[in-house]
Design a protein around this motif. Structure first.
Motif, PDB file in Angstrom:
ATOM      1  N   UNK A 455     -23.926 -23.178  40.300  1.00  0.00           N
ATOM      2  CA  UNK A 455     -23.964 -24.612  40.617  1.00  0.00           C
ATOM      3  C   UNK A 455     -22.669 -25.331  40.263  1.00  0.00           C
ATOM      4  N   UNK A 456     -21.788 -24.658  39.521  1.00  0.00           N
ATOM      5  CA  UNK A 456     -20.529 -25.295  39.134  1.00  0.00           C
ATOM      6  C   UNK A 456     -19.415 -25.052  40.144  1.00  0.00           C
ATOM      7  N   UNK A 457     -19.679 -24.268  41.167  1.00  0.00           N
ATOM      8  CA  UNK A 457     -18.660 -24.005  42.186  1.00  0.00           C
ATOM      9  C   UNK A 457     -18.236 -25.317  42.833  1.00  0.00           C
ATOM     10  N   UNK A 458     -16.937 -25.493  42.992  1.00  0.00           N
ATOM     11  CA  UNK A 458     -16.438 -26.715  43.616  1.00  0.00           C
ATOM     12  C   UNK A 458     -16.057 -27.807  42.644  1.00  0.00           C
ATOM     13  N   UNK A 459     -16.053 -27.514  41.333  1.00  0.00           N
ATOM     14  CA  UNK A 459     -15.648 -28.540  40.364  1.00  0.00           C
ATOM     15  C   UNK A 459     -14.158 -28.819  40.516  1.00  0.00           C
ATOM     16  N   UNK A 460     -13.728 -29.904  39.937  1.00  0.00           N
ATOM     17  CA  UNK A 460     -12.317 -30.294  40.054  1.00  0.00           C
ATOM     18  C   UNK A 460     -11.433 -29.338  39.259  1.00  0.00           C
ATOM     19  N   UNK A 461     -10.182 -29.252  39.663  1.00  0.00           N
ATOM     20  CA  UNK A 461      -9.223 -28.393  38.964  1.00  0.00           C
ATOM     21  C   UNK A 461      -9.012 -28.880  37.535  1.00  0.00           C
ATOM     22  N   UNK A 462      -9.070 -30.199  37.335  1.00  0.00           N
ATOM     23  CA  UNK A 462      -8.884 -30.739  35.986  1.00  0.00           C
ATOM     24  C   UNK A 462      -9.990 -30.269  35.050  1.00  0.00           C
TER      25      UNK A 462
END
Length: 604
Positions: A455-462
């Motif tokens: 579910x964490x796929x697609x989080x921001x690079x930061x």
């Protein structure tokens, strides 16, 4: 509430041969999987009908070829018969291609669908299923069983339909040419049907055992190859080879039974075909002497009969494929029919505070008289660290597996923020938990994909960079060829143990769950790796409800409470200093570790 035992007994495999009275219901259910491929199968059926009709037409053409060309010497027939033959075979070739391609596409599609469904089902089954069935057995179901089912659903059906249509077309030609001769030789049909029934029953008895034997074969190889270092260091190559050979011998004997059945049945079918052919010659000769059958008609009858014999042989041989597929289908349906993890909760849970309370909780494993846990009660407050220690087999791992509901407790209640944990939806409960274990789960993918997982796929690079730095993982990631996009190999094989642990900690940091479970997270690490991982954990643990199993003493000493388990019971409960002053089991374990270790680096 169902107990751990009940769930395991329900979900455990129940191998056994497919009974004759269950074979058709299993196959009928299997055919339902082909409904999504009705278009392909319809085209294939039309192709097989044309193929059979063309074959029958060619056989019937033998009559004018003989009568008009060789007997009557009709020159006009010589002009159109060759063109007709070429046209028939072109049509038959195109029809055969359409039938074969569309049947194959449908069969492979069914195999894919079953694999995806069974894997999805496995991931929804209770944790006890994975204790009851080894992973190699699961792989057999996903691999060999799915292929066998595809063959039964489509490939075997293709052979059966094609050869049945060929037999029907040949019988039509024979009846058209001389119904008297045809009806006479049909006396062999009842004994032939009886033989094919006997063959089918024997295949059913053996086929299920072959699939179970395949699972044992894969399991034996997996154990030897996965533990190859221990096998070599203890000189067990010969013993492992002998064990594998014993399983392989059993597998070979079962397959030889199938081959023996196939060979004998084929020989008997051909023998009976020769009897029919002999009858054909005698009776056709008599009909010809009476002027009711021409030479061309006799040749057409002979060719039709010769086409029926190999078709019958193939129908007999396909029983092996069909019965293996039915046995494999039952193994797959056993999984698909198993109950999912219990998930009846309706209370919404966006983000928990993280208060966990055990009230007289008990759990039991199948086949064991003693409970895994008995009458365990404690409260873990938000923002605190609860250490769980005890000797091997004391119930530590069982306790933490009850929190994400991998197992179901047999007695008592587990509360989350004051409500029974079963009141919440299963996905909501697990969304509140981050887990870092001794065996880190990593996939053959990039560093970034393994951290920003699920579910964490697609989080921001930061956010990804912050989690990596907090886990002390940036220093080795920056040295990788493609940094975050570097592949790490199967199970993270290109990384060291400490690096794998830090990726797991980065994943837990990125999830930012209110509950953190650490299951021997620093076990088997060298000193430098341990220091880096321990420092990363100190960044991860604040402001969460943390439960720690058999952690290093530095964590144990600063834990807000220590739970001491022994034989599934909570025997001591307090802070590190309080338990030392009690001079009980914890104190004895502490002294033992300091005496035997290098300063007491582990408690349990």
């Amino acid at each position: 509430m169902s107990t751990v035992v009940d769930k395991a007994q329900h979900d455990a495999p129940t191998p056994g041969p497919v009974r004759a009275d269950r074979a058709w219901p299993v196959y009928r259910r299997l055919l339902k999987f082909s409904t999504d491929y009705r278009g392909l199968l319809s085209v294939a059926l039309v192709g097989m009908l044309i193929e059979a009709a063309a074959g029958g037409a060619f056989t019937k053409m033998m009559e004018p070829i003989i009568d008009e060309t060789f007997v009557g010497t009709n020159a006009g027939v010589n002009l159109w018969l060759p063109a007709a033959i070429i046209g028939l075979f072109v049509m038959r070739g195109i029809a055969g291609y359409l039938a074969d391609y569309n049947m194959a596409k449908a069969g492979r599609g069914i195999a894919r669908d079953l694999r995806v469904m069974v894997l999805g089902k496995y991931l929804r089954l209770p944790g006890m299923r994975f204790d009851a069935e080894p992973v190699p057995s699961m792989l057999i179901r996903l691999g060999s069983d799915s292929d066998q089912v595809s063959q039964a659903a489509v490939d075997a059906a293709k052979v059966m339909i094609q050869q049945s249509l060929q037999i029907i077309a040949s019988l039509i030609v024979m009846l058209w040419t001389s119904w008297q001769v045809t009806l006479t030789i049909l006396v062999i049909a009842p004994p032939l049907s009886w033989i094919m029934g006997k063959v089918a029953r024997r295949y059913r008895r053996v086929s299920h055992n072959i699939q179970d034997s395949s699972a044992l074969l894969l399991q034996a190889a997996d154990q030897s190859l996965s533990n190859q270092q221990e096998v070599k260091i203890y000189g067990a190559q010969a013993a492992e080879n002998a064990r594998y050979r014993a399983v392989a011998d059993t597998h070979m004997r079962l397959n030889l039974k199938v081959e023996a059945t196939r060979a004998i049945s084929s020989a008997v079918v051909q023998l009976m075909g020769s009897v029919g052919l002999a009858l054909l010659i005698v009776i056709a000769g008599y009909e010809a002497s009476q002027g009711r059958l021409t030479a061309g008609g006799f040749v057409a009858l002979m060719i039709a009969m010769m086409a029926i014999i190999p078709a019958l042989k193939q129908l007999t041989n396909v029983q092996n494929m069909l019965q293996r597929g039915v046995a494999s289908a039952e193994r797959l349906f056993e999984i698909l029919d198993s109950d999912d993890e219990r998930d009846t909760g309706t209370r919404p849970l966006a983000r928990a505070r993280g208060e966990i309370e055990f009230r007289n909780v008990g759990a039991r494993y199948p086949g064991q008289n003693a409970p895994a846990l008995e009458d365990v009660s404690f409260v873990a407050k938000p923002g605190t660290v609860t250490a769980i220690v005890g000797r091997s087999g004391s119930g530590k791992s069982t306790l933490i597996k009850l929190i994400p509901r991998f197992y179901a407790q047999a007695q008592g209640e587990i509360l989350l923020d004051g409500y029974p944990i079963d009141d919440y939806k299963l996905s909501d409960v697990r969304r509140q938990i981050a887990l870092v274990g001794q065996q880190v789960m990593l996939f053959d993918d990039t560093v970034a994909a393994n951290i920003a997982y699920g579910e964490m796929a697609g989080v921001s690079r930061e956010a990804l960079d912050a989690a990596i730095r907090g886990a002390n993982a940036m220093e080795f990631i920056e040295k990788l060829p493609k940094h975050l996009e570097s592949g790490i190999g199967s199970r993270g094989g290109r990384l060291s143990g400490g690096q794998r642990q830090r990726l797991a900690i980065a994943r837990a940091m990125l999830k930012d769950a209110p509950i953190l479970i650490l299951d021997e997270a620093t076990a088997a690490l060298d000193t430098e790796s341990e220091r880096l991982v321990q420092d990363a954990l100190e960044h991860l643990m604040p402001d969460r409800t943390t439960l720690v199993i058999a952690h290093r003493l530095s964590t144990i000493e600063h834990a807000d409470q220590v739970l001491v388990l022994d034989h599934g019971r909570l025997v001591e409960h307090g802070t590190h200093q309080q338990l030392l002053e009690q001079d009980g089991l914890y104190a004895r374990l502490h002294r033992m570790q300091f005496r035997d270790g290098d300063g007491g680096d582990r408690v349990g």
